[in-house]
Design a protein around this motif. Structure first.
Motif, mmCIF file in Angstrom:
data_model
loop_
_atom_site.group_PDB
_atom_site.id
_atom_site.type_symbol
_atom_site.label_atom_id
_atom_site.label_comp_id
_atom_site.label_asym_id
_atom_site.label_seq_id
_atom_site.Cartn_x
_atom_site.Cartn_y
_atom_site.Cartn_z
ATOM 1 N N ARG A 30 -6.322 -2.922 -10.638
ATOM 2 C CA ARG A 30 -5.756 -3.809 -9.643
ATOM 3 C C ARG A 30 -4.617 -4.632 -10.213
ATOM 4 O O ARG A 30 -4.460 -4.794 -11.410
ATOM 5 C CB ARG A 30 -6.812 -4.712 -9.062
ATOM 6 N N SER A 31 -3.828 -5.120 -9.286
ATOM 7 C CA SER A 31 -2.727 -5.974 -9.668
ATOM 8 C C SER A 31 -2.666 -7.111 -8.656
ATOM 9 O O SER A 31 -2.921 -6.906 -7.474
ATOM 10 C CB SER A 31 -1.443 -5.142 -9.668
ATOM 11 N N VAL A 32 -2.370 -8.296 -9.137
ATOM 12 C CA VAL A 32 -2.363 -9.490 -8.293
ATOM 13 C C VAL A 32 -1.076 -10.253 -8.550
ATOM 14 O O VAL A 32 -0.650 -10.387 -9.695
ATOM 15 C CB VAL A 32 -3.542 -10.428 -8.677
ATOM 16 N N LYS A 33 -0.453 -10.740 -7.485
ATOM 17 C CA LYS A 33 0.739 -11.578 -7.684
ATOM 18 C C LYS A 33 0.711 -12.695 -6.653
ATOM 19 O O LYS A 33 0.544 -12.453 -5.466
ATOM 20 C CB LYS A 33 1.995 -10.703 -7.528
ATOM 21 N N ALA A 34 0.859 -13.901 -7.121
ATOM 22 C CA ALA A 34 0.840 -15.043 -6.211
ATOM 23 C C ALA A 34 2.203 -15.698 -6.189
ATOM 24 O O ALA A 34 2.962 -15.592 -7.154
ATOM 25 C CB ALA A 34 -0.208 -16.056 -6.671
ATOM 26 N N GLY A 35 2.529 -16.359 -5.103
ATOM 27 C CA GLY A 35 3.783 -17.108 -5.036
ATOM 28 C C GLY A 35 4.513 -16.893 -3.720
ATOM 29 O O GLY A 35 3.925 -16.465 -2.724
ATOM 30 N N ASN A 36 5.783 -17.194 -3.758
ATOM 31 C CA ASN A 36 6.642 -17.108 -2.591
ATOM 32 C C ASN A 36 6.852 -15.643 -2.185
ATOM 33 O O ASN A 36 7.426 -14.863 -2.945
ATOM 34 C CB ASN A 36 7.981 -17.757 -2.959
ATOM 35 N N ALA A 39 6.826 -3.406 -7.078
ATOM 36 C CA ALA A 39 6.522 -3.527 -8.506
ATOM 37 C C ALA A 39 5.035 -3.798 -8.719
ATOM 38 O O ALA A 39 4.424 -3.275 -9.656
ATOM 39 C CB ALA A 39 7.362 -4.642 -9.132
ATOM 40 N N VAL A 40 4.445 -4.607 -7.827
ATOM 41 C CA VAL A 40 3.008 -4.893 -7.907
ATOM 42 C C VAL A 40 2.222 -3.588 -7.747
ATOM 43 O O VAL A 40 1.289 -3.298 -8.506
ATOM 44 C CB VAL A 40 2.590 -5.916 -6.805
ATOM 45 N N GLU A 72 0.835 -1.206 0.000
ATOM 46 C CA GLU A 72 0.000 0.000 0.000
ATOM 47 C C GLU A 72 0.873 1.260 0.000
ATOM 48 O O GLU A 72 0.651 2.191 -0.779
ATOM 49 C CB GLU A 72 -0.915 -0.007 1.229
ATOM 50 N N GLN A 73 1.896 1.254 0.867
ATOM 51 C CA GLN A 73 2.778 2.420 0.946
ATOM 52 C C GLN A 73 3.457 2.662 -0.410
ATOM 53 O O GLN A 73 3.579 3.807 -0.857
ATOM 54 C CB GLN A 73 3.828 2.210 2.050
ATOM 55 N N ALA A 74 3.865 1.578 -1.050
ATOM 56 C CA ALA A 74 4.554 1.699 -2.343
ATOM 57 C C ALA A 74 3.629 2.332 -3.385
ATOM 58 O O ALA A 74 4.081 3.078 -4.264
ATOM 59 C CB ALA A 74 5.028 0.331 -2.810
ATOM 60 N N ALA A 75 2.320 2.064 -3.294
ATOM 61 C CA ALA A 75 1.375 2.676 -4.224
ATOM 62 C C ALA A 75 1.295 4.180 -3.974
ATOM 63 O O ALA A 75 1.372 4.988 -4.907
ATOM 64 C CB ALA A 75 -0.001 2.036 -4.094
#
Lengths: 448, 460
Positions: free
Chosen positions: A188-194, A202-203, A128-131
């Motif tokens: 919106r942006s979504v990223k799944a994984g480790n 970046a998201v 959120e802060q990065a946005a």
């Protein structure tokens, strides 16, 4: 009560009722989710869910019943209800249960540790802060959620199937709201994984940039144009129209691809693949909802419909082998047919070259209202769209509140170019869709 | 349902780390559906859903934990999880529950979960036969008769201990017609907050089947709708989906409390055409979207959202009421215990106006008559919406002309409700399942015939 204990009770109840062909399907999920708003945690949820579906063949018909309560009384109840339901059916389908003893591709759950609650909170606040840091146009209203889940599936039947699958995933999602003082735009942006490998900034930047790009968008002018569908727009088409590749829909007369195997259904540059083990899949699984082994296949190969997707029942009706595409929408749903990860195979040119090829047209970035504005039986669609104008081969001003209309099955034949990078947008779960960007000639745009 | 003293012990654990509000929600749902295709019973869905959730608030923080283990031990451990996630502190409130019984304005004569499959199949068969026999162009008929018996129990740290039982029945028909190689579908899906008595005079299975087929045949013989911006007349009943999407979602606290709505801070202002009065009413007896109490235990009520174009009220749940500083309106809803409830619509409609239907049609020189609407969706942040026209006709020279297919309507909510400039007298409702963050819930949409002076029609 544990599933193993419940299973014993159900098997005893089935045998007492003289039912000798039965199956139990059990799925569970344990998830944690944290949402932040205006730099504070606003919602936290922790969920334990699961349920058992019992199905049995009585008088040649398959009856189903399900429960979330693993108790002695429910063990008896689901057997009784399922056999009563079987006796209510009068379809002419031949019914099958999967046989045990098959060989499966070995898949294991991702080898990273799921984030703790504190790590979820940290990731959400950080994103959120990065946005906010990415652009001064970002405002409150922006919401960010970090979540993790462990899920499992077990199938046990009277024919010797005894399968178990466990999976885990963690995901970050952010919906960024931007304003230019007069209007708001979000994406919106979504990223799944480790989580230790995700670049959260970046998201946030990706969502911020695409939200901001929509500000000041104009309504597109009405007319017929070459249209470039962004990967996520084309993937959402595939999500809706994948139903037409189901042999069940075809056998019920609800798919225009009925009887078309071996014939041309798309431009010769189009190959559509279904791969349960696709590298970006969040839920690679070696068996389908009937316990058949899963495998990678080209549904459409160079424009020719290679095969529809089958389960045991539809394959038998068509005199074919199952393609391992039996699927349940939830533990309590009937066995249907779905792809795993279905995508349009990449072409050989970059997206820039694709835009050049389009010349002057419209770039459709996202589509809305697919649940209502697209008809899988006829192929007709008319959909809310937003994106960009393409002028002299490059993306220019943002456009919104227009519709793009056409026919999906005609469109498959009118694809004139495909870019070289497949994207798998959003969160697929067991069923995911992907595509490169594609260029289609002659679709109608309605705007101002 | 869970005993009162057990609920007290669970809530005591829930508030043990300093929550200022706690709630225990338990559910037992019987979910049943019979599907018929090509005149044969194809499948029966028969599910039992049971579980609970514990929610705690502290200021503007909300925590929910859910479980399928509804033993006392399971509920206590669920409450502990919620309390621990809230933070560290000690109990600041004590729990004392008193039972409250709300009135039930939806008496059920024939509880569907006690009706034999064969009786349900008979209703479905009547509908499917009528649909198939309607016209030789009908190629396929699908029908579903579904019923839900949804029992809920709510106990809160404010002392509330209550239950409700929500029974719904719905017949959904879909016909496929083919004329000259052109295949189109038609649907009809009446539903009520009633039992099987719904079919004793109120809803005719045969008419439902024939209506789906009539629409399919009409559309299979239709040409494409044109593309462009034009006046559109929208028929009554499910046509109200325009208000639901274009405006309703943007009036839910889910969006408003977070600044994500085009209608934030607009109470008392003219946001719609003076012809528009819009209402959300959860108290209509027997209506699909009605509830006695919402999923937080607040009694349902009739909320006037817009009166003669002026914004009067939002739809607000307990948690968001804190952020907004306004009282809850009886709109908190959740599909099931696994979803965090939030503000949702119930039965939402544009009230009857004083224009005559014939005048509305006659007023359009060139435009579209959207007699029946399909589903739609909206981005509440921007108000940009879309919905599909299921059955459309061209209007030329004030007269309804040929049928057209494949149209959708798109626009921005705040513009479109300003452009509703004629409202007819024939208010009716249509049934839908509305999807949002708290899951899929039954909601009625409704309106009389209306005219939108200008809207983008997506055709070709």
């Amino acid at each position: 009560m544990t599933f193993d204990k419940f299973k014993i009770l159900v098997v005893a109840a089935a045998e007492k009722s003289g039912i000798d062909q039965y199956e139990l399907y059990y799925s569970t999920a344990e998830g944690t989710s944290v949402s932040v708003f205006a730099h504070e945690v606003s919602e936290f949820s922790s969920e334990v869910s699961g349920g058992v579906c019992f199905r049995c063949i009585v008088n040649g018909k398959m009856g189903y019943a399900s429960t979330q309560e693993l108790s002695e009384s429910q063990a008896e109840s689901i057997v009784k209800r399922a056999s009563e339901n079987a006796l209510s059916l009068d379809n002419e389908d031949m019914e099958f249960l999967g046989e045990g003893g098959k060989t499966y591709q070995n898949v294991s759950a991702p080898d990273y540790t799921l984030p703790t609650t504190d790590e979820l909170i940290k990731a959400a606040l950080h994103t959120e802060q990065a946005a906010y840091d990415a652009d001064s146009a970002v405002i409150d209203g922006t919401s960010t959620t970090a979540a993790s889940e462990i899920s499992s599936i077990a199938i046990f039947n009277s024919k010797g199937l005894d399968l178990h699958y466990e999976n885990k995933m963690s995901v970050i999602m952010t919906d960024v709201v931007t304003t230019d003082g007069t209007e708001m735009a979000n994406d919106r942006s979504v990223k799944a994984g480790n989580f230790s490998k995700i670049d959260f900034a970046a998201v946030a930047k990706e969502a911020t940039a695409s939200a901001k790009a929509k500000l000041g968008a104009d309504v597109a002018p009405t007319g017929a144009y070459p249209v470039v569908f962004a990967p996520k727009a084309m993937a959402s088409f595939l999500r809706v129209f994948s139903k037409a590749f189901s042999s069940e829909e075809a056998q019920k007369g609800l798919s225009p691809l009925k009887g078309r195997e071996g014939t041309v259904v798309a431009a010769d540059s189009v190959t559509i693949t279904d791969d349960p083990f696709y590298s970006e899949s969040l839920m690679p699984i070696g068996f389908d909802a009937e316990g058949s082994p899963t495998y990678k296949k080209n549904v459409v190969e160079k424009g020719v419909l290679n095969t529809l997707l089958y389960n045991l029942k539809t394959a038998a009706a068509a005199g074919k082998e199952t393609t391992g595409n039996a699927s349940k929408a939830g533990y309590d749903a009937p066995v249907e047919i779905r792809p795993f990860t279905m995508y349009i195979a990449p072409g050989s040119i970059s997206e820039e070259e694709l835009l050049k090829k389009a010349g002057n047209g419209v770039y459709v970035d996202s589509l809305g209202g697919l649940h209502a504005g697209a008809n899988t039986v006829s192929g007709d669609f008319s959909l809310q769209s937003s994106g960009f104008m393409i002028e002299n081969g490059v993306k220019t001003k943002a456009v919104k509140s227009f519709t793009v209309a056409g026919n999906f099955y005609d469109m498959l034949k009118n694809i004139t170019a495909i870019s070289d990078k497949v994207e798998l947008p959003g969160l697929g779960g067991m069923t995911a869709f992907g595509s490169p960007a594609v260029l289609v000639e002659g679709l109608t745009i309605a705007g101002k | 349902m869970i005993e009162r003293d057990v609920c007290e012990r669970v809530l005591a654990v829930a508030v043990s780390t300093g929550a200022d509000y706690a709630e225990l929600f338990c559910e037992n749902t019987v979910d049943h559906a019979v599907n018929m295709i090509a005149g044969k019973v194809d499948s029966v869905k028969d599910g039992y859903i049971a579980g609970a959730s514990v929610r705690v608030y502290k200021g503007l923080r909300s925590v929910m934990a859910s479980t399928i283990d509804t033993t006392e031990q399971g509920l206590i451990s669920c409450a502990k999880k919620a309390a621990e996630a809230l933070g560290q502190g000690k109990a600041e409130i004590s729990i004392c529950l008193t039972q409250r019984i709300f009135g039930d304005i939806h008496p059920i004569k024939i509880v569907p979960s006690t009706v034999k499959n064969s009786d349900k199949i008979e209703v479905l068969r009547r509908a499917c036969n009528a649909a198939k026999e309607y016209d030789g162009a009908i190629k396929q008929v699908k029908g579903t008769l579904l019923d839900v018996d949804h029992g809920i129990m709510i106990a809160t740290s404010e002392g509330l201990y209550t239950t409700d039982r929500q029974i719904r029945t719905r017949l959904s028909m879909e016909s496929v017609a083919e004329i000259g190689g052109e295949t189109q579908t038609g649907t009809a899906s009446p539903g009520r907050r009633m039992g099987m008595e719904m079919f004793d005079g109120l809803i005719s299975p045969e008419e439902t089947g024939r209506e789906a087929s009539r629409q399919a045949v009409t559309m299979a013989g239709a040409g494409y709708a044109p593309a462009g911006t034009m006046p559109v007349v929208i028929g009554n009943g499910f046509g109200g989906v325009i208000f639901h999407e274009a405006c309703g979602h943007s009036l839910e606290a889910t969006s408003v409390a977070y600044g994500c709505s085009q209608f934030c801070g607009k109470l008392g202002q003219q946001i719609a055409n003076p012809k528009v009065t819009a209402v959300d009413d959860g108290t209509i007896p027997g209506a699909w979207g009605s509830i006695n109490i919402d999923d937080e235990g607040t009694p349902a009520r009739k909320n006037v959202l817009i009166e003669k174009g002026v914004l009067k009220s939002y739809m607000i749940d307990k948690f968001n009421s804190r952020r907004m500083g306004m009282e809850p309106t009886g709109n908190a809803r959740r599909q099931s215990y696994g979803y965090t409830p939030t503000s949702r619509m119930t039965n939402t409609y544009i009230a009857a106006g004083d224009d005559k239907n014939e005048d509305i049609i006659a007023s359009v020189e060139y435009g579209l008559y959207a007699k029946a609407m399909g589903g739609g969706s909206v981005n509440p942040t921007t108000g940009e919406f879309n919905f599909a026209v299921r059955e459309g006709y061209m209007i030329r020279g004030g007269k309804v002309c040929e049928a057209v297919r494949g149209a959708c309507l798109v626009g921005k909510g705040s513009d479109v409700i300003m452009n509703i400039d004629m409202v007819g007298p024939d208010l009716d409702m249509g049934q839908g399942m509305c999807g949002s963050s708290s899951g899929s819930i039954p909601a009625n949409v409704g309106q009389p015939m209306i005219r939108v002076s200008s809207i983008t029609v997506g055709g070709r």
